[in-house]
Scaffold this active site. Structure first.
Site, PDB file in Angstrom:
ATOM      1  N   ASP A 221       0.220  -7.342   5.888  1.00  0.00           N
ATOM      2  CA  ASP A 221       0.620  -6.598   4.693  1.00  0.00           C
ATOM      3  C   ASP A 221       1.776  -7.327   4.030  1.00  0.00           C
ATOM      4  OD1 ASP A 221       1.370  -4.190   2.974  1.00  0.00           O
ATOM      5  OD2 ASP A 221      -0.166  -3.283   4.228  1.00  0.00           O
ATOM      6  N   HIS A 266       5.420  -1.344   1.498  1.00  0.00           N
ATOM      7  CA  HIS A 266       4.081  -0.918   1.869  1.00  0.00           C
ATOM      8  C   HIS A 266       3.765  -1.227   3.326  1.00  0.00           C
ATOM      9  CE1 HIS A 266      -0.405  -0.994   1.714  1.00  0.00           C
ATOM     10  NE2 HIS A 266      -0.252  -0.086   0.758  1.00  0.00           N
ATOM     11  N   SER A 432      -4.513   3.322   1.697  1.00  0.00           N
ATOM     12  CA  SER A 432      -3.624   2.478   2.513  1.00  0.00           C
ATOM     13  C   SER A 432      -2.926   3.290   3.583  1.00  0.00           C
ATOM     14  CB  SER A 432      -2.564   1.820   1.623  1.00  0.00           C
ATOM     15  OG  SER A 432      -3.110   0.813   0.823  1.00  0.00           O
TER      16      SER A 432
END
Length: 943
Positions: A221, A266, A432
């Site tokens: 990520d 994220h 996600s």
């Protein structure tokens, strides 16, 4: 400075032709002596003239265009893919990562690359010395080399007869830029995240004693904040007694960072959901490793991602360090993209399950993203707190030629609370957020059986998912919502403890009795409660337990040495004796002593009911009794009961408005109703709620609003007219309703389109954003003396565009809030009208102090509910200044209005007193009906 153009070259070497190293070096050196970099001494595959064209199918149209636009000195990122490739599908599938089969596969891939890339690497090394090639990275996950080269060199390489294709090394947006964290706080989450609870992970920890120990989860990520308190301790490179080891535990394909970091957020959030501690992660006992393949904006080159997948196979060069599962919470809307298909095949053959988010492009059919669309990926969609598929969650099927169900399963992906860089936590929504729930569940499964095959893991997850919809599987939710407890239970084959709890002597069942099983050798405990018939069942890890049954009003009982074995059911019944009791008598009345029914709860006990009067048999002790009913305030009192006596509690409920709280946030996953509930609960108001989850069915109606004295409407990012509720609101206000409306975009969305905004709220939009975060209450009005801040972690901290508005009819409305240094931020309307409203042009939820929110709510509700006055006057000048010369008479015209809405027609005698100059008033008296107004003239003689 050379420009950089993103390109991938796919070079398939059809022969193992050797390239003379010396000759290659000379060719590149000669290229530097020629304009445009044309080589005077060329590699063996090029013609002597240096003009050998690439074969017709070597360059894709996109690459051809890029090369045509490139300048001679531009550097073009490319990937050379050689012909000879290992076939991972033909090798024996690895039974888990780090197995012998996994090691053999890695060695085979590396051997093929070393054997065939040697001459090419030598040529590229010479080119790098001549500065026509940069950043050469050999790849063995497939047989290729990544590099940056000048256009002439790209064409030279592509002209080799073994080259199959040249593809752009796309820098793509892999993370939805609209996914942002909200509700960010510095404190750890106070309880287990709702999604973790929904899939049954806490039951896995408690009942089965499984938390992921021994399993390794990788995150590919934007990186991970390894110092986050919820993640640091189970980072594989963490060493509490010495230097931390990041080699083989962290890889940065973007910038080569030496330790884990996240300049986006994220990656930290998704890793937190997979393995985080402090209640945010599914497998808090697992360890994690990190791979950064996306930059701070969520973008990444294909070559970065190839390098990341390759590193996972042998972290730090060691296949023994490979993870069990990799969470890939990213994707691209080009669903037919096959760029990483070979990478995923290798991962699958190695026993590493790649888990992908399905995408946020729903709800249309066929919106699944790639790589989730690929047959080799395990795709995950998103569900909300109601177990409904998120509207944004991409749907299947996957495109031709696969046409497969997508997603495989769905998992919580709305308002998921997890870790954020800097030690904070916050909520994010998206598929996600759903994918790491599955990655964490795989870690739980591999913790039970380290050699569990990928096929078996996928079957366990899909076959135990809770079906959503009328049939399963489907292209909305796949096989259903993830159930980690069921999946792990099937694999772990736990023992079961079941039985019944009854009253001694009568054998009557005891409902809600508490069962506590404690593993005697570790102290690990599991609890459950009996159903209405007194039955219970526990799934437990094998071992010897002490089991205690307890219930309110009964003497607890403990049985020691209860053996639980794999796959077997152990029966254990309890008979509990009653404690000596007294009588708690509860009676409910209103403020006038009239009998009413109410919901009564004896706090901390299972005793509750709806009644006017009831006796409860309770053991001796101190009890808190609470009574509530719509249209009345909550009343709570404490009393003591002794054995053999009767204690009477009289709950006298004061009247209050019947309140409906409308939560308009759920339909776009933006609910902030919790802040309203908190304020109303603190003020002891009782209220009903209506959540707008689906615009097709949940829009408030006139008949739905009519029964309520007051409507409190939370619109965090929308507005009543915008969602089609204008007619219902107009009807409600026309019939004397009371409204508190709050939202930062109500004015922006409804000012130009909904008549209620102008005709009933008496407001107009001045500016879409005041860009000010401090407001002051208007002196002498509803919020006099108050100052509030609408930013910061004490509230929702969600104000981006708080509206500035203005009052259009000052006879019936007035501003009650003013932005510091700006205009109106809220108003009240209702003077001499049948209805009343308070409109806040910002979000109430953003008020950055709990006590301030409570005070704003108290004043607003009390003003809305207070009956209009019977006697009140308003004297207003038509002009503020008149000037006259000495000896002249100056006149002022004033308006007198009778504001006693509930009063009668009155005659008012008018006079002017306390002035040194001669003042005359005409007329001397006025007769006005309620809410009527008349003019009067004041004449002042200037000496």
């Amino acid at each position: 400075m050379a420009r950089c153009i993103a390109v991938i070259v796919s070079l398939v070497l059809l022969t193992a032709q050797a390239l003379p190293v010396g000759r290659v070096s000379a060719g590149i050196a000669g290229a530097e002596r020629r304009a445009g970099g044309a080589a005077s001494v060329l590699p063996g595959w090029a013609s002597a003239e240096g003009h050998t064209p690439p074969p017709p199918d070597a360059l894709t149209p996109a690459v051809a265009r890029s090369l045509a636009d490139a300048q001679p000195d531009d550097l073009v990122p490319v990937i050379l893919v050689l012909h000879e490739q290992a076939a991972p599908d033909e090798l024996a599938p690895a039974l888990g990562p780090r197995s012998a089969a996994h090691v053999r596969l890695v060695l085979e891939l590396q051997a093929v690359a070393d054997r065939t890339q040697g001459p090419l690497r030598a040529y590229l090394e010479g080119a790098r010395a001549a500065e026509t090639v940069e950043r050469v990275t050999p790849l063995w996950i497939f047989n290729g080399v990544a590099l940056w080269a000048r256009p002439a060199v790209v064409r030279l390489l592509a002209s080799h007869p073994a080259v199959a294709a040249v593809h752009l090394d796309q820098q793509r947006q892999w993370i939805d830029p609209q996914v942002e964290a909200v509700g960010v706080t510095a404190a750890a989450t106070p309880s287990t995240a709702w999604g973790v609870t929904r899939i049954g992970a806490p039951q896995v920890w408690a009942s089965l004693g499984i938390s992921g120990t021994g399993a390794v989860v990788a995150g590919m990520d934007t990186g991970v904040d390894w110092l986050h308190p919820a993640l640091q301790l189970n980072y594989r490179g963490y060493n509490p007694h010495g230097a931390h080891n990041h080699v083989g535990n962290w890889f940065d394909a973007v910038g080569g960072g030496l330790y884990p970091f996240d300049n986006h957020g994220h990656g930290t959030h998704t890793m937190g959901t997979a393995v985080g501690r402090q209640g945010i992660g599914v497998a808090p006992g697992a360890t994690w490793i990190g791979v950064k393949v996306l930059d701070g904006s969520g973008m990444g080159y294909d070559s970065w991602i190839h390098a990341g997948f390759q590193w996972l196979l042998a972290p730090g060069g060691d296949p023994a360090k490979a993870p069990d599962v990799v969470d890939c919470s990213w994707g691209n809307s080009i669903s037919y993209l096959t760029t990483f298909q070979q990478d995923l095949r290798v991962l699958r053959a190695s026993g590493i399950l790649p888990v992908f988010s399905n995408g946020n492009d729903g709800p249309g059919s066929g919106t699944v993203n790639s790589p989730a669309s690929l047959p080799e990926a395990f795709a995950v969609g998103a569900t909300d707190q109601y177990d409904e598929v998120g509207a944004f969650s991409s749907r299947g099927p996957s495109p031709a030629p696969w046409f497969q169900i997508r997603p495989h399963v769905s998992a919580p992906g709305v308002a998921v609370r997890s870790a954020l860089p800097g030690g904070t936590v916050g909520d994010m929504s998206g598929t996600s957020m759903a994918a790491p729930h599955v990655a964490g569940t795989v870690a739980l499964l591999r913790s039970v059986e380290p050699t569990l095959s990928i096929t078996s893991a996928m079957f366990l997850i899909t076959s135990t998912a809770q079906a959503l919809g009328s049939y399963s599987p489907n292209n909305d939710s796949g096989w259903g919502r993830l159930d980690a407890f069921e999946a792990v239970s099937v694999l772990a084959a736990p023992g079961h403890l079941s039985g019944r709890v009854v009253q001694t002597g009568r054998a009557a069942p005891i409902a809600e009795a508490q069962l506590l099983a404690v593993l005697e050798d570790s102290g690990h405990s599991v609890k459950t409660a009996t159903d209405e018939d007194g039955f219970y069942q526990l799934s437990l890890a094998p071992g010897r337990y002490s089991v205690t049954a307890s219930a309110f009003g009964y003497i607890s009982d403990t049985v020691f040495g209860v053996d639980v074995t794999h796959g077997a059911i152990t029966s254990l019944d309890f008979s509990l004796a009653s404690l000596p009791t007294g009588t708690l008598r509860v009676r409910v009345t209103d403020a006038d002593a009239a009998e009413i029914t109410a919901t009564v709860t004896v706090v901390g006990t299972p005793l509750h009911g709806v009644f006017n009067e009831r006796d409860f048999a309770v053991p001796a002790g101190v009890y808190t009794v609470r009574g509530s009913r719509l249209g009345y305030r909550v009343v709570t009192t404490t009393t003591e009961v002794t054995v053999g006596s009767t204690t009477t509690v009289d709950l006298e409920l004061p009247s209050a408005p019947t309140i409906l709280l409308i939560d308009s946030g759920p339909w776009y996953y933006g609910s902030e109703a919790g802040y309203y509930r908190q304020a109303l609960d603190d003020l002891a108001y009782v209220y009903d709620e209506q959540s707008i989850r689906l615009l097709a069915s949940d829009i408030p109606t006139a008949s739905g609003l009519a029964p309520y004295d007051m409507v409190i409407w939370s619109a965090p990012w929308d507005a009543p007219g915008y969602i089609g509720a204008e007619d219902a609101l107009v009807d409600y206000l026309s019939n004397g309703g009371r409204l508190l409306l709050s939202g930062q975009d109500v004015g922006y969305l409804d000012s130009g389109y909904s008549s209620y905004f102008h005709e009933y709220l008496k407001a107009q939009l001045v500016d879409d954003t005041a860009n000010v975060w401090v407001l002051h209450g208007t002196p002498g009005d509803l919020f006099d003396g108050m100052e509030i801040t609408i930013t910061g972690s004490g509230g929702a901290d969600n104000q981006v565009y708080p509206d500035e508005v203005a009052v259009t009819d000052p006879d019936v409305a007035a501003p009650v809030w003013t932005y510091e240094g700006r205009g109106c931020g809220g108003l009240r309307v209702g003077t001499c009208l049948d209805y009343r409203a308070v409109y806040l042009a910002f979000g109430f939820e953003a008020i950055n102090d709990e006590q301030a929110r409570q005070e704003v709510m108290r004043r607003a509700v009390e003003w809305l509910w207070t009956p209009p006055p019977t006697v009140a006057l308003e004297l207003t000048p038509t002009a503020s200044l008149r000037v006259g010369a000495a000896g002249t008479v100056v006149t002022h015209t004033l308006q007198l209005r009778h504001l006693g809405e509930r009063g009668v027609t009155d005659t008012f005698t008018l006079s002017a007193e306390g002035y040194a100059w001669d003042v005359q008033m005409e007329p001397a008296s006025l007769t006005l009906t309620p809410c009527a107004a008349a003019s009067l003239v004041v004449s002042v003689t200037i000496p």
